[in-house]
Scaffold this motif. Structure first.
Motif, PDB file in Angstrom:
ATOM      1  N   ALA A 159      46.434 -30.660   3.875  1.00  0.00           N
ATOM      2  CA  ALA A 159      46.694 -29.827   2.696  1.00  0.00           C
ATOM      3  C   ALA A 159      48.114 -30.051   2.193  1.00  0.00           C
ATOM      4  N   LYS A 160      48.245 -30.017   0.879  1.00  0.00           N
ATOM      5  CA  LYS A 160      49.562 -30.020   0.261  1.00  0.00           C
ATOM      6  C   LYS A 160      49.447 -29.311  -1.079  1.00  0.00           C
ATOM      7  N   ILE A 198      54.308 -33.119   7.632  1.00  0.00           N
ATOM      8  CA  ILE A 198      54.018 -32.812   9.029  1.00  0.00           C
ATOM      9  C   ILE A 198      55.287 -32.340   9.725  1.00  0.00           C
ATOM     10  N   MET A 199      55.135 -31.846  10.948  1.00  0.00           N
ATOM     11  CA  MET A 199      56.274 -31.392  11.742  1.00  0.00           C
ATOM     12  C   MET A 199      56.417 -32.296  12.961  1.00  0.00           C
ATOM     13  N   GLN A 200      57.629 -32.725  13.212  1.00  0.00           N
ATOM     14  CA  GLN A 200      57.894 -33.622  14.332  1.00  0.00           C
ATOM     15  C   GLN A 200      58.043 -32.824  15.629  1.00  0.00           C
ATOM     16  N   ASP A 201      57.703 -33.466  16.741  1.00  0.00           N
ATOM     17  CA  ASP A 201      57.927 -32.911  18.089  1.00  0.00           C
ATOM     18  C   ASP A 201      57.245 -31.557  18.276  1.00  0.00           C
ATOM     19  N   GLU A 213      51.063 -25.020   5.939  1.00  0.00           N
ATOM     20  CA  GLU A 213      50.342 -26.254   5.610  1.00  0.00           C
ATOM     21  C   GLU A 213      50.820 -27.404   6.495  1.00  0.00           C
ATOM     22  N   LYS A 214      52.142 -27.531   6.665  1.00  0.00           N
ATOM     23  CA  LYS A 214      52.683 -28.599   7.501  1.00  0.00           C
ATOM     24  C   LYS A 214      52.204 -28.469   8.948  1.00  0.00           C
ATOM     25  N   ILE A 219      48.634 -30.518  13.443  1.00  0.00           N
ATOM     26  CA  ILE A 219      47.638 -30.401  14.508  1.00  0.00           C
ATOM     27  C   ILE A 219      46.376 -31.190  14.163  1.00  0.00           C
ATOM     28  N   TYR A 220      46.019 -31.257  12.883  1.00  0.00           N
ATOM     29  CA  TYR A 220      44.858 -32.063  12.499  1.00  0.00           C
ATOM     30  C   TYR A 220      45.144 -33.552  12.689  1.00  0.00           C
TER      31      TYR A 220
END
Length: 288
Positions: free
Chosen positions: A96-97, A131-134, A241-242, A247-248
């Motif tokens: 999603a965005k 997305i989110m890192q780590d 959303e991020k 996770i997806y």
């Protein structure tokens, strides 16, 4: 969903005559009981077609309450503008965005009227900035949770007022907010890649003791236990959303398959007071 659901039987459970139940349900939901049941069944078939590739279309249709394959095909094409076979070839939109949904191929979901299809995006919107890192994501075995809930139908970006209502109710229930292990949940009953935003069903929940008997305005249910791909995040309103994209992406890259249960968010009350930012939340996707 796999059982016959006649108007007489449903009305009897609700302690109404069939005539009054039909009238009240239609006024509240904006669709007849029969129309609602058919739509939810077709949408569940659509979701499972893309999540359970090893199950046959006939098997999935039967599990969702369709006993006649010809009538199922007719209903499916009416709702989605394509046959079930054609729909299954489409890759599921999970990213999603800005309230738009994309699949891993970069195709933009277009859900208008009674048709559903994907369009090539001019520039694929899903990238490192979405997305989110780590992130802390791992497979966990989650227990079942008995909860009191208030149902919210509509755009999940507008769910805040329902949380306010549940928190207000819970604060009057003999320290329900402060019980050991207490948690809030958002349970998602529908898939936004197949269900229109104004029809999405969500349950806003809080854990309750085994012998607790909730009354108006809440009802009672059990969130399924089992194997989940779970991610732990600290999020602002603008970062959900991020987090879900992250996770997806893990689910796709690591080859997990969906299990037939509800996706949910969990907020432990000991970590959220009460649900102020940043939210400390577990995002949970059921997997095989």
């Amino acid at each position: 969903m796999d059982k016959p659901l006649s108007l007489d039987d449903i009305a009897r459970h609700a302690n109404f005559s069939p005539f009054h139940f039909h009238r009240i349900f239609t006024a509240l939901e904006g669709e007849t009981p029969a129309g609602f049941i058919l739509r939810v069944r077709v949408e569940k078939v659509a979701r499972l077609l893309q999540e359970q590739k090893n199950a046959s279309i006939t098997e999935i249709a039967y599990r969702c309450g369709f006993n006649n394959y010809t009538s199922f095909n007719r209903a499916f094409k009416k709702y989605f503008g394509v046959t079930a076979q054609e729909f299954r070839k489409l890759e599921k939109a999970v990213f999603a965005k800005d309230k738009q949904f994309y699949n891993a191929k970069g195709e933009l979901l277009d859900r208008t009227g009674k048709t559903i299809h994907y369009e090539k995006a001019g520039i694929f919107a899903f990238g490192n900035d979405t997305i989110m890192q780590d992130a802390d994501i791992q497979v966990r075995w989650m227990p079942p949770f008995q909860v009191a809930y208030i149902r919210f139908v509509g755009d999940f970006y507008q769910i805040g007022e329902t949380y306010d209502k549940l928190i207000g109710w819970a604060s009057q229930q003999n320290d329900l907010l402060h019980l050991e292990g207490s948690a809030f949940f958002t349970v998602y009953h529908d898939d936004p890649s197949v269900t229109k935003m104004d029809k999405l069903r969500q349950s806003v929940c809080i854990t309750i003791p085994d012998n607790f008997k909730p009354g108006s305005p809440v009802s009672k249910m059990v969130i399924d236990g089992g194997k989940y791909l779970a991610g732990y995040f600290k999020l602002s309103d603008m970062e959900f959303e991020k987090a879900w994209n992250t996770i997806y992406r893990t689910l796709i890259e690591d080859g997990y398959t969906f299990r037939n249960a509800n996706i949910y968010e969990m907020y432990k009350t000991a970590d959220n007071t009460p649900l102020s930012q940043p939210y400390k939340v577990h995002l949970c996707i059921p997997v095989e």
